[in-house]
Write a protein that holds these residues in place. Structure first.
Motif, PDB file in Angstrom:
ATOM      1  N   GLU A  82     -17.960  33.861  36.651  1.00  0.00           N
ATOM      2  CA  GLU A  82     -18.696  33.420  35.461  1.00  0.00           C
ATOM      3  C   GLU A  82     -19.436  32.130  35.776  1.00  0.00           C
ATOM      4  O   GLU A  82     -18.836  31.144  36.203  1.00  0.00           O
ATOM      5  CB  GLU A  82     -17.745  33.195  34.288  1.00  0.00           C
ATOM      6  CG  GLU A  82     -18.455  32.728  33.021  1.00  0.00           C
ATOM      7  CD  GLU A  82     -17.492  32.412  31.897  1.00  0.00           C
ATOM      8  OE1 GLU A  82     -17.435  31.238  31.483  1.00  0.00           O
ATOM      9  OE2 GLU A  82     -16.791  33.342  31.451  1.00  0.00           O
TER      10      GLU A  82
ATOM     11  N   ASP B 170     -21.515  29.333  34.005  1.00  0.00           N
ATOM     12  CA  ASP B 170     -21.851  28.783  32.689  1.00  0.00           C
ATOM     13  C   ASP B 170     -23.021  27.813  32.855  1.00  0.00           C
ATOM     14  O   ASP B 170     -22.844  26.650  33.233  1.00  0.00           O
ATOM     15  CB  ASP B 170     -20.632  28.076  32.095  1.00  0.00           C
ATOM     16  CG  ASP B 170     -20.823  27.719  30.623  1.00  0.00           C
ATOM     17  OD1 ASP B 170     -21.972  27.429  30.234  1.00  0.00           O
ATOM     18  OD2 ASP B 170     -19.826  27.724  29.882  1.00  0.00           O
TER      19      ASP B 170
ATOM     20  N   ASN C  66     -25.116  26.502  30.600  1.00  0.00           N
ATOM     21  CA  ASN C  66     -25.157  25.403  29.629  1.00  0.00           C
ATOM     22  C   ASN C  66     -24.203  24.276  30.015  1.00  0.00           C
ATOM     23  O   ASN C  66     -24.568  23.087  29.993  1.00  0.00           O
ATOM     24  CB  ASN C  66     -24.820  25.919  28.233  1.00  0.00           C
ATOM     25  CG  ASN C  66     -25.927  26.783  27.656  1.00  0.00           C
ATOM     26  OD1 ASN C  66     -27.073  26.709  28.096  1.00  0.00           O
ATOM     27  ND2 ASN C  66     -25.591  27.619  26.681  1.00  0.00           N
ATOM     28  N   SER C  67     -22.973  24.632  30.375  1.00  0.00           N
ATOM     29  CA  SER C  67     -21.993  23.609  30.764  1.00  0.00           C
ATOM     30  C   SER C  67     -22.424  22.879  32.030  1.00  0.00           C
ATOM     31  O   SER C  67     -22.224  21.665  32.158  1.00  0.00           O
ATOM     32  CB  SER C  67     -20.617  24.255  30.983  1.00  0.00           C
ATOM     33  OG  SER C  67     -20.114  24.772  29.775  1.00  0.00           O
TER      34      SER C  67
ATOM     35  N   LYS D 109     -25.103  32.125  30.039  1.00  0.00           N
ATOM     36  CA  LYS D 109     -24.160  32.456  31.103  1.00  0.00           C
ATOM     37  C   LYS D 109     -24.697  33.583  31.978  1.00  0.00           C
ATOM     38  O   LYS D 109     -25.527  34.385  31.543  1.00  0.00           O
ATOM     39  CB  LYS D 109     -22.807  32.881  30.520  1.00  0.00           C
ATOM     40  CG  LYS D 109     -22.048  31.752  29.838  1.00  0.00           C
ATOM     41  CD  LYS D 109     -20.669  32.218  29.365  1.00  0.00           C
ATOM     42  CE  LYS D 109     -19.906  31.057  28.721  1.00  0.00           C
ATOM     43  NZ  LYS D 109     -18.553  31.481  28.272  1.00  0.00           N
TER      44      LYS D 109
ATOM     45  N   TYR E 260     -22.932  36.458  34.736  1.00  0.00           N
ATOM     46  CA  TYR E 260     -21.719  37.013  35.337  1.00  0.00           C
ATOM     47  C   TYR E 260     -22.112  37.778  36.595  1.00  0.00           C
ATOM     48  O   TYR E 260     -23.042  38.599  36.571  1.00  0.00           O
ATOM     49  CB  TYR E 260     -21.011  37.955  34.368  1.00  0.00           C
ATOM     50  CG  TYR E 260     -20.451  37.244  33.151  1.00  0.00           C
ATOM     51  CD1 TYR E 260     -19.145  36.765  33.145  1.00  0.00           C
ATOM     52  CD2 TYR E 260     -21.239  37.064  32.015  1.00  0.00           C
ATOM     53  CE1 TYR E 260     -18.633  36.104  32.027  1.00  0.00           C
ATOM     54  CE2 TYR E 260     -20.731  36.411  30.895  1.00  0.00           C
ATOM     55  CZ  TYR E 260     -19.432  35.937  30.915  1.00  0.00           C
ATOM     56  OH  TYR E 260     -18.927  35.289  29.820  1.00  0.00           O
TER      57      TYR E 260
END
Length: 365
Positions: A41, A43, A45-46, A104, A106
């Protein structure tokens, strides 16, 4: 190009969507850790939020570089839409919009075959990686090209694109159904395009109408042979119904329905009367091969084989013939048809192919 044809090649346009995809996958590979045989995954945005949180200047610069690259891909997506959007060929833009909306990515990687999605993939989608590997290795035991499977992007369509050291299989949706997982043979058709390029590199560069026609018939043959392995298709297959509509003799349908059928193989189509388009021109060739397959199933049953044994035998014979023909052919239809005949060891089957080619006015002489 009509979206009912699952094109193996994309028309020439000012912006190459699949080169952008290639650049994007390189960006992902070089900036994020992708572990093998695991769902990774990413992420986005993070990751970007860390820019203002970190006090490490090296880490901060790397994060800024990631942000700048994402901005460049956003610009590339906009350029692609402006150039190709009216043709419906802005595939990367559609994918990147999903990245932007979901925040995100994947990635599931197993030995060089990648599944890349913007939502957590289903088990069915992850299984596509294993399915691709299984189909390819039946024809090409060893290959070193990376493959990216990207489902759910296109509108009622799917495509394959060969970009040298990496290939892309991009799926779409019919109504609310993902074609790679819900259609009986769309995914195996696109894998078939990859297989032909590996069997005979001449097809990687030849964009002529006849080369594309061979690509389509080869991919459809891989698709119907794969469909014939499916247990539920075998159970539904009426051996008195081989030369009419059945789960093996139709291409493109949503599994267990008659929705979205795009080609039929039990018919007799006159090659000389067809429009000069590769998917259309491929039909009489695939029909002929399918009729050869049906002949083998019938013959095997008469010899005392069970239904499963007869289908397995027909699959093995046809797979061997088209594999050898693909390896040896030049990129023109006459050569491919001649190689099908030349690589058929069974004299009666050879007569069947010649008869079927003749019925459809195919240029095999």
């Amino acid at each position: 190009m009509s979206d009912r044809f699952f094109p193996g090649f994309m028309p020439l346009s000012p912006v190459d969507s699949y080169q952008i995809y290639k650049n994007f996958t390189k960006f992902i590979d070089s900036n994020f850790k992708i572990e093998n045989n695991k769902l990774n995954e990413i992420d986005i945005n993070s990751t970007l939020q860390e820019i203002d949180k970190t006090s490490d200047p090296v880490k901060r610069q790397k994060l800024i570089d990631i942000q700048l690259n994402l901005m460049r891909f956003y610009s590339a997506a906009m350029e692609e839409t402006m150039a190709n959007g009216n043709l419906g060929l802005n595939d990367f833009s559609k994918f990147f919009n999903q990245v932007t909306n979901n925040g995100k990515i994947y990635v599931y990687n197993k030995d060089g075959i990648y599944l890349m999605t913007t939502k957590k993939p289903s088990d069915e989608e992850i299984e596509l990686v294993n399915k691709a590997n299984k189909i390819i290795k039946e024809y090409v035991p060893k290959f070193d090209t990376k493959i990216y499977i990207i489902p759910g992007v296109k509108d009622n369509n799917a495509s394959h694109s060969n970009k040298g050291d990496v290939s892309f299989l991009v799926g779409g949706k019919y109504k609310d159904k993902e074609l790679f997982t819900k259609s009986d043979d769309v995914f195996s058709h696109e894998v078939g395009h990859f297989v032909l390029d590996k069997l005979n590199p001449k097809f990687e560069k030849d964009n002529s109408l006849e080369a594309k026609t061979i690509h389509e018939t080869f991919a459809d043959t891989v698709a119907f042979l794969d469909s014939a392995k499916d247990k539920s298709n075998r159970e539904k297959l009426n051996l008195n119904n081989l030369y009419s509509e059945n789960p093996i003799s139709i291409i493109g349908e949503i599994k267990d329905t008659k929705e979205n059928i795009i080609r039929t193989l039990y018919t007799t189509t006159d090659y000389k009367k067809l429009d000069k388009e590769e998917h259309i021109l491929s039909v009489p060739i695939t029909e002929s091969v399918y009729h050869g397959w049906a002949y083998l199933v019938e013959k095997s049953m008469k010899e005392g084989k069970t239904k499963d044994e007869a289908i397995d035998y027909a699959n093995a014979v046809i797979k061997d013939i088209i594999t050898q023909a693909a390896k040896k052919t030049d990129t023109n239809i006459k050569s491919y048809l001649q190689e099908i005949i030349n690589n058929t060891k069974d004299e009666e089957l050879k007569k069947v192919f010649i008869s079927e080619f003749s019925k459809r006015n195919l240029p095999y002489k």
